[in-house]
Design an enzyme around this catalytic site. Structure first.
Site, mmCIF file in Angstrom:
data_model
loop_
_atom_site.group_PDB
_atom_site.id
_atom_site.type_symbol
_atom_site.label_atom_id
_atom_site.label_comp_id
_atom_site.label_asym_id
_atom_site.label_seq_id
_atom_site.Cartn_x
_atom_site.Cartn_y
_atom_site.Cartn_z
ATOM 1 N N LYS A 1 39.808 45.286 36.019
ATOM 2 C CA LYS A 1 40.392 44.874 34.732
ATOM 3 C C LYS A 1 40.779 43.391 34.763
ATOM 4 O O LYS A 1 40.635 42.672 33.780
ATOM 5 C CB LYS A 1 41.605 45.751 34.452
ATOM 6 C CG LYS A 1 42.700 45.142 33.629
ATOM 7 C CD LYS A 1 42.544 45.488 32.198
ATOM 8 C CE LYS A 1 43.629 45.010 31.288
ATOM 9 N NZ LYS A 1 44.670 44.182 31.814
ATOM 10 N N ASP A 2 41.298 42.946 35.921
ATOM 11 C CA ASP A 2 41.661 41.539 36.093
ATOM 12 C C ASP A 2 40.585 40.880 36.950
ATOM 13 O O ASP A 2 40.793 40.556 38.120
ATOM 14 C CB ASP A 2 43.045 41.436 36.733
ATOM 15 C CG ASP A 2 44.114 42.046 35.845
ATOM 16 O OD1 ASP A 2 44.568 41.363 34.924
ATOM 17 O OD2 ASP A 2 44.452 43.236 36.035
ATOM 18 N N GLY B 1 42.370 45.912 40.582
ATOM 19 C CA GLY B 1 41.598 46.418 39.461
ATOM 20 C C GLY B 1 40.570 45.412 38.961
ATOM 21 O O GLY B 1 40.850 44.211 38.888
ATOM 22 N N GLN C 1 41.242 37.442 38.565
ATOM 23 C CA GLN C 1 42.196 37.594 39.676
ATOM 24 C C GLN C 1 41.481 38.143 40.916
ATOM 25 O O GLN C 1 41.659 37.645 42.023
ATOM 26 C CB GLN C 1 43.308 38.538 39.230
ATOM 27 C CG GLN C 1 44.186 39.070 40.336
ATOM 28 C CD GLN C 1 45.333 39.886 39.773
ATOM 29 O OE1 GLN C 1 46.229 39.358 39.156
ATOM 30 N NE2 GLN C 1 45.307 41.188 39.967
ATOM 31 N N MET D 1 52.921 44.879 39.177
ATOM 32 C CA MET D 1 54.139 44.350 38.561
ATOM 33 C C MET D 1 54.919 45.483 37.894
ATOM 34 O O MET D 1 55.779 45.235 37.046
ATOM 35 C CB MET D 1 53.796 43.257 37.558
ATOM 36 C CG MET D 1 53.114 42.069 38.240
ATOM 37 S SD MET D 1 53.333 40.518 37.378
ATOM 38 C CE MET D 1 52.525 40.889 35.843
ATOM 39 N N SER E 1 46.877 48.872 30.067
ATOM 40 C CA SER E 1 47.622 47.679 30.464
ATOM 41 C C SER E 1 49.108 47.912 30.226
ATOM 42 O O SER E 1 49.479 48.583 29.251
ATOM 43 C CB SER E 1 47.161 46.476 29.632
ATOM 44 O OG SER E 1 48.091 45.422 29.739
ATOM 45 N N SER E 2 49.916 47.349 31.108
ATOM 46 C CA SER E 2 51.369 47.453 30.913
ATOM 47 C C SER E 2 51.769 46.826 29.579
ATOM 48 O O SER E 2 52.786 47.185 28.990
ATOM 49 C CB SER E 2 52.108 46.746 32.042
ATOM 50 O OG SER E 2 51.696 47.261 33.287
ATOM 51 N N ARG E 3 50.971 45.863 29.117
ATOM 52 C CA ARG E 3 51.318 45.163 27.879
ATOM 53 C C ARG E 3 51.007 45.983 26.628
ATOM 54 O O ARG E 3 51.477 45.650 25.543
ATOM 55 C CB ARG E 3 50.583 43.822 27.807
ATOM 56 C CG ARG E 3 51.032 42.844 28.886
ATOM 57 C CD ARG E 3 50.165 41.598 28.895
ATOM 58 N NE ARG E 3 50.308 40.842 30.129
ATOM 59 C CZ ARG E 3 51.223 39.909 30.363
ATOM 60 N NH1 ARG E 3 52.080 39.600 29.425
ATOM 61 N NH2 ARG E 3 51.282 39.280 31.511
ATOM 62 N N HIS F 1 46.986 51.863 37.229
ATOM 63 C CA HIS F 1 47.646 51.704 38.529
ATOM 64 C C HIS F 1 47.500 52.984 39.370
ATOM 65 O O HIS F 1 47.294 52.938 40.573
ATOM 66 C CB HIS F 1 49.142 51.435 38.346
ATOM 67 C CG HIS F 1 49.463 50.179 37.603
ATOM 68 N ND1 HIS F 1 50.048 50.187 36.358
ATOM 69 C CD2 HIS F 1 49.300 48.874 37.940
ATOM 70 C CE1 HIS F 1 50.234 48.936 35.957
ATOM 71 N NE2 HIS F 1 49.790 48.125 36.887
HETATM 72 P P1 AMP Z 1 49.562 44.530 37.145
HETATM 73 O O1 AMP Z 1 50.730 45.440 37.362
HETATM 74 O O2 AMP Z 1 49.159 44.387 35.714
HETATM 75 O O3 AMP Z 1 49.724 43.217 37.869
HETATM 76 O O4 AMP Z 1 48.318 45.249 37.833
HETATM 77 C C1 AMP Z 1 48.368 45.668 39.161
HETATM 78 C C2 AMP Z 1 46.979 46.057 39.596
HETATM 79 O O5 AMP Z 1 46.514 47.135 38.776
HETATM 80 C C3 AMP Z 1 45.979 44.916 39.448
HETATM 81 O O6 AMP Z 1 45.088 44.914 40.559
HETATM 82 C C4 AMP Z 1 45.265 45.273 38.175
HETATM 83 O O7 AMP Z 1 43.953 44.756 38.088
HETATM 84 C C5 AMP Z 1 45.255 46.787 38.255
HETATM 85 N N1 AMP Z 1 45.072 47.363 36.917
HETATM 86 C C6 AMP Z 1 45.808 47.098 35.802
HETATM 87 N N2 AMP Z 1 45.305 47.766 34.744
HETATM 88 C C7 AMP Z 1 44.233 48.452 35.200
HETATM 89 C C8 AMP Z 1 43.287 49.338 34.580
HETATM 90 N N3 AMP Z 1 43.336 49.621 33.269
HETATM 91 N N4 AMP Z 1 42.321 49.868 35.350
HETATM 92 C C9 AMP Z 1 42.244 49.582 36.683
HETATM 93 N N5 AMP Z 1 43.112 48.763 37.318
HETATM 94 C C10 AMP Z 1 44.087 48.210 36.588
#
Ligand code: AMP
Length: 283
Positions: free
Chosen positions: A154-155, A152, A158, A35, A190-192, A42
């Protein structure tokens, strides 16, 4: 795809047109769905995709159907220019960043839902979230038709849902899990995190601390989830706890006595920012 230096594609038809000759030439395609607001987590996914596949596609799409709070969608960080720099540095070939109207030209009437895995952990706090995630990932799989797709740990919920969806619907893609990338103090990237005030950022580390403490207790022989939850509870005194659960890694249903591998997962709120994290314990 040596002839291309990171191309930004906004339309499905244009992306398909670029990928078709690559596939005919026998090149493998790797997809990293994101996202945006890209960070080192990422980046890790992109680098692994780069190492394992010939053509790397990163998607950047803040998917409206997975947000159950309009405010969260509006405030989600959008940093496309910096994201393109990250993609370029990681050797990404194609960035697919469609507008919402490209992905959803009309109100969707077809959904992918994995209810049995969506009802645990984050499910109750985010109604409809995983249906939105599974559906958009399935759409991306149809659009890109990747050989390998990177997600990841991390999720974790998901990841479990996508794996199950791929099995149940015979999607010809290898789902590749990537270990969580953390800040030096343990906070999962995290993006957040960029929404946290300095003071919230300091308090945010309790989540990973609790997960690691729980894992240590299990590794030292504790088998009661109630005892573990009681032991780590004080760590959450200064944050709002949404859940802290010890579950079966496949079914995601809560475990009472620990007799095999478990996933420990939690979600906390700091002000209006919600953070999640998890660790696996492979007994
Ligand atoms: P997002 O942009 O948050 O939807 O994440 C995109 C992908 O990056 C997803 O598969 C997440 O699980 C992965 N991701 C996000 N944060 C991390 C992290 N800290 N370590 C590894 N993968 C991550």
């Amino acid at each position: 795809m040596a002839d291309l230096v990171v191309a930004l594609i906004k339309e499905i038809a244009a992306l398909r047109k670029l990928l078709a000759p690559q596939r005919t030439a026998g090149k493998t395609v790797g997809l990293v769905p994101t996202m945006g607001a890209l960070h080192a987590g990422h980046r890790r996914l992109l680098e692994i995709a780069r190492a394992e596949t010939d053509v790397v596609v990163a998607s950047i799409f803040v998917n409206p159907t997975q947000f159950n709070r309009a405010e969260d969608l509006d405030h989600y960080p959008r940093t496309l220019d910096q994201d393109l720099d990250v993609c370029r540095a990681a050797g990404v070939d194609l960035v697919f960043a469609p507008r919402a109207a490209e992905m959803y030209p009309q109100e969707p009437r077809t959904w992918v839902d994995v209810p049995a895995l969506s009802e645990h952990l984050c499910g109750p706090g985010r109604p409809g979230h995983f249906r939105g995630v599974a559906t958009v990932v399935m759409k991306l799989f149809q659009i890109v038709q990747p050989d390998r797709a990177y997600f990841g740990e991390k999720d974790a919920q998901q990841l479990a849902i996508i794996r199950r969806m791929v099995k149940d619907l015979d999607v010809p893609v290898a789902v590749v899990p990537v270990a969580t990338v953390r800040e030096p103090d343990g906070l999962a990237m995290s993006s957040r995190n960029r929404h946290l005030t300095p003071e919230e950022r300091r308090r945010a580390i309790v989540l990973s601390q609790a997960l690691f403490a729980a894992r240590d207790l299990i590794l030292r022989g504790e088998r009661s989830t109630t005892a573990i939850r009681t032991s780590v509870a004080p760590l959450f005194d200064a944050v709002q706890l949404e859940y802290f659960s010890i579950v079966d890694p496949k079914s995601l249903s809560p475990v009472e006595r620990i007799e095999g591998p478990v996933l420990i997962a939690g979600a906390i709120w700091l002000g209006s920012t919600r953070l999640i994290d998890n660790v696996m314990v492979a007994l």
